[in-house]
Design a protein around this motif. Structure first.
Motif, short mmCIF file in Angstrom:
data_model
loop_
_atom_site.label_atom_id
_atom_site.label_comp_id
_atom_site.label_asym_id
_atom_site.label_seq_id
_atom_site.Cartn_x
_atom_site.Cartn_y
_atom_site.Cartn_z
N PHE A 142 10.08 1.96 -3.03
CA PHE A 142 10.19 3.55 -2.93
C PHE A 142 9.50 4.04 -4.23
CE2 PHE A 142 14.26 3.38 -0.19
CZ PHE A 142 13.33 3.41 0.88
N HIS A 143 8.94 5.00 -4.01
CA HIS A 143 8.49 5.99 -5.39
C HIS A 143 9.29 7.24 -5.18
CE1 HIS A 143 4.37 4.36 -7.38
NE2 HIS A 143 5.38 3.79 -7.54
N LEU A 144 9.67 7.74 -6.41
CA LEU A 144 10.38 9.10 -6.36
C LEU A 144 9.90 9.85 -7.71
CD1 LEU A 144 14.51 8.11 -6.05
CD2 LEU A 144 12.87 9.39 -4.60
N LEU B 174 6.57 3.17 -0.11
CA LEU B 174 6.71 4.64 0.26
C LEU B 174 7.07 5.40 -0.69
CD1 LEU B 174 6.55 5.37 3.27
CD2 LEU B 174 9.11 5.15 3.58
N ASP B 175 6.02 6.33 -0.84
CA ASP B 175 6.62 7.41 -2.07
C ASP B 175 7.16 8.62 -1.34
OD1 ASP B 175 6.26 9.84 -3.79
OD2 ASP B 175 4.88 8.37 -4.87
N ILE B 176 8.54 8.63 -1.63
CA ILE B 176 9.25 9.81 -0.78
C ILE B 176 8.59 11.08 -1.31
CG2 ILE B 176 11.67 10.58 -0.40
CD1 ILE B 176 10.84 7.88 0.58
N ASN B 177 8.62 11.31 -2.54
CA ASN B 177 7.98 12.71 -2.91
C ASN B 177 6.63 12.94 -2.25
OD1 ASN B 177 8.02 15.19 -4.88
ND2 ASN B 177 6.11 13.86 -5.68
N ASN B 178 5.66 12.08 -2.17
CA ASN B 178 4.45 12.29 -1.50
C ASN B 178 4.73 12.67 -0.08
OD1 ASN B 178 3.21 11.56 -3.89
ND2 ASN B 178 2.26 9.70 -3.32
N ILE B 179 5.90 12.09 0.48
CA ILE B 179 6.13 12.38 1.95
C ILE B 179 6.41 13.68 1.90
CG2 ILE B 179 7.55 12.30 4.05
CD1 ILE B 179 7.64 9.01 3.20
N ILE C 152 0.91 -0.97 -0.09
CA ILE C 152 0.00 0.00 0.02
C ILE C 152 1.02 1.17 0.00
CG2 ILE C 152 -2.11 -0.96 1.04
CD1 ILE C 152 -1.03 -0.10 3.63
N GLU C 153 0.27 2.36 -0.81
CA GLU C 153 1.31 3.44 -0.70
C GLU C 153 0.39 4.60 -0.37
OE1 GLU C 153 1.89 4.64 -4.76
OE2 GLU C 153 2.80 6.54 -4.42
N ASN C 154 1.56 5.40 0.17
CA ASN C 154 1.07 6.66 1.07
C ASN C 154 0.67 7.65 -0.04
OD1 ASN C 154 4.02 6.58 0.73
ND2 ASN C 154 3.88 8.65 1.22
N THR D 258 2.54 16.76 -9.11
CA THR D 258 2.44 16.64 -10.71
C THR D 258 3.12 15.50 -11.43
OG1 THR D 258 3.87 18.31 -10.77
CG2 THR D 258 1.41 19.15 -11.02
N HIS D 259 4.13 14.90 -10.89
CA HIS D 259 4.76 14.26 -11.48
C HIS D 259 5.36 14.36 -13.07
CE1 HIS D 259 3.31 10.30 -9.22
NE2 HIS D 259 3.47 11.42 -8.39
N ASP D 260 5.38 15.74 -13.17
CA ASP D 260 5.78 16.17 -14.58
C ASP D 260 7.30 16.98 -14.62
OD1 ASP D 260 5.11 18.48 -12.95
OD2 ASP D 260 3.71 19.32 -14.42
N ILE E 226 10.99 5.37 -10.58
CA ILE E 226 10.98 6.67 -10.96
C ILE E 226 9.72 7.01 -11.60
CG2 ILE E 226 12.02 8.68 -12.27
CD1 ILE E 226 14.08 7.58 -10.37
N GLU E 227 8.97 7.75 -11.00
CA GLU E 227 7.49 8.17 -11.71
C GLU E 227 7.66 9.35 -12.66
OE1 GLU E 227 5.13 8.07 -7.92
OE2 GLU E 227 3.64 6.79 -9.16
N ARG E 228 7.14 9.17 -13.93
CA ARG E 228 6.83 10.42 -14.58
C ARG E 228 5.51 10.14 -15.22
NH1 ARG E 228 9.56 14.88 -16.81
NH2 ARG E 228 11.21 14.68 -15.38
FE LIG Z 1 3.91 7.32 -6.07
#
Ligand SMILES: [Fe+2]
Length: 289
Positions: free
Chosen positions: A206-208, A175-180, A142-144, A221-223, A248-250
């Motif tokens: 992790f997500h970045l 764990l989405d580091i950018n979301n934190i 599960i992701e934050n 925004t992931h942009d 890495i999410e874009r």
């Molecule tokens: Fe994410």
């Protein structure tokens, strides 16, 4: 759940449509791809051909965006059965979705909305994660999510809530580091303290990502490329959790594949330098490889 049962995939990127042909034809160097599950929950045709081709050459993970684990609508069992079928065909290393709600009363709001952090919500979400895991026949992650508001009746912090849900549901954490970082700025909490409160043995990925700075608030925004402050928080997370599969999410303003490869290489470099220096909380015998 034992996180050592999950493979350590290294650093990957999200599989996005503008890169399909390049990934299929040129087979560029990349550790793994995260795939948005809903884009491939179709009867046949081009999407499934693409996924077959990608899967032949790379590990994949299925990432869902519409399970709506926090909603009070009935859990969508038809969706879960379809997801289980997709997983049987493509053998993802794991399946993840978000600790959020995306609609109610049959209305889809097409957004990942935060939950109130209370014991009642923990119990509600835990039941639904357990049901989902039963249908899928595996532990999920599960992701934050990022957020811009907090509920006045919350009695737990978000990190306490995430930890409590994962422990009681016996699931993993993405764990989405950018979301934190985004939520910490918007809601004025301490991002490092958040990370300190997450149980090491549950963190599998992790997500970045990049966000937009609007001055008074940050928008997820992931942009954009990953910002320096998020890289620093990533290094802190690697110190805490050890080497964890990173993605890495874009999703918008999607660059050439080579630019994402460079960001993935940067994540590998930073992760390796932190790991070489030793890490405190994860060092105590996790054995996670
Ligand atoms: Fe994410």
């Amino acid at each position: 759940m034992d996180r050592r049962a999950f493979p350590h995939l290294g650093v990957g990127v999200g599989l996005r449509r503008p890169h399909y042909v390049h990934v299929l034809d040129a087979r560029p160097a990349m550790d793994w791809f995260e795939v948005i599950a809903e884009n491939f929950m179709v009867e046949g045709g081009r999407p499934l051909e693409v996924l077959e081709g990608v899967r032949a050459n790379y590990p994949i993970v299925l990432h869902g965006v519409s399970l709506s684990l926090g909603s009070t609508d009935p859990l969508n069992r038809a969706y879960l059965r379809q997801l289980a079928q997709l997983a049987r065909r493509f053998a993802p290393a794991w399946i993840s979705d978000h600790l959020c709600w995306t609609g109610v009363g049959g209305h889809n709001l097409h957004d990942l909305l935060p939950l109130p952090y209370t014991d009642d919500t923990v119990a509600h979400v835990v039941r639904r994660i357990r049901d989902a895991q039963d249908i899928l026949g595996r532990h999920i992650l599960i992701e934050n999510v990022s957020s811009y508001l907090a509920y006045s009746h919350s009695t737990l912090t978000e990190s306490e809530f995430l930890a409590a849900v994962a422990e009681a549901a016996d699931c993993g954490i993405l764990l989405d580091i950018n979301n934190i970082f985004v939520s910490a700025f918007n809601r004025r909490f301490d991002a490092r303290r958040y990370i300190d409160e997450i149980p090491v043995e549950r963190v599998v990925q992790f997500h970045l990502a990049g966000h937009s700075d609007h001055g008074a608030y940050l928008l997820d925004t992931h942009d954009h490329p990953i910002r320096p402050e998020v890289w620093q928080l990533y290094e802190y997370a690697v110190r805490c959790f050890g080497p964890v599969a990173t993605l890495i999410e874009r999703d918008d303003n999607i660059p050439e594949f080579a630019e994402l490869q460079a960001e993935a290489a940067e994540a590998r470099r930073r992760g390796a330098s932190v790991t070489a220096a030793g890490h405190a909380r994860a060092a105590a015998g996790s054995g996670y490889k």
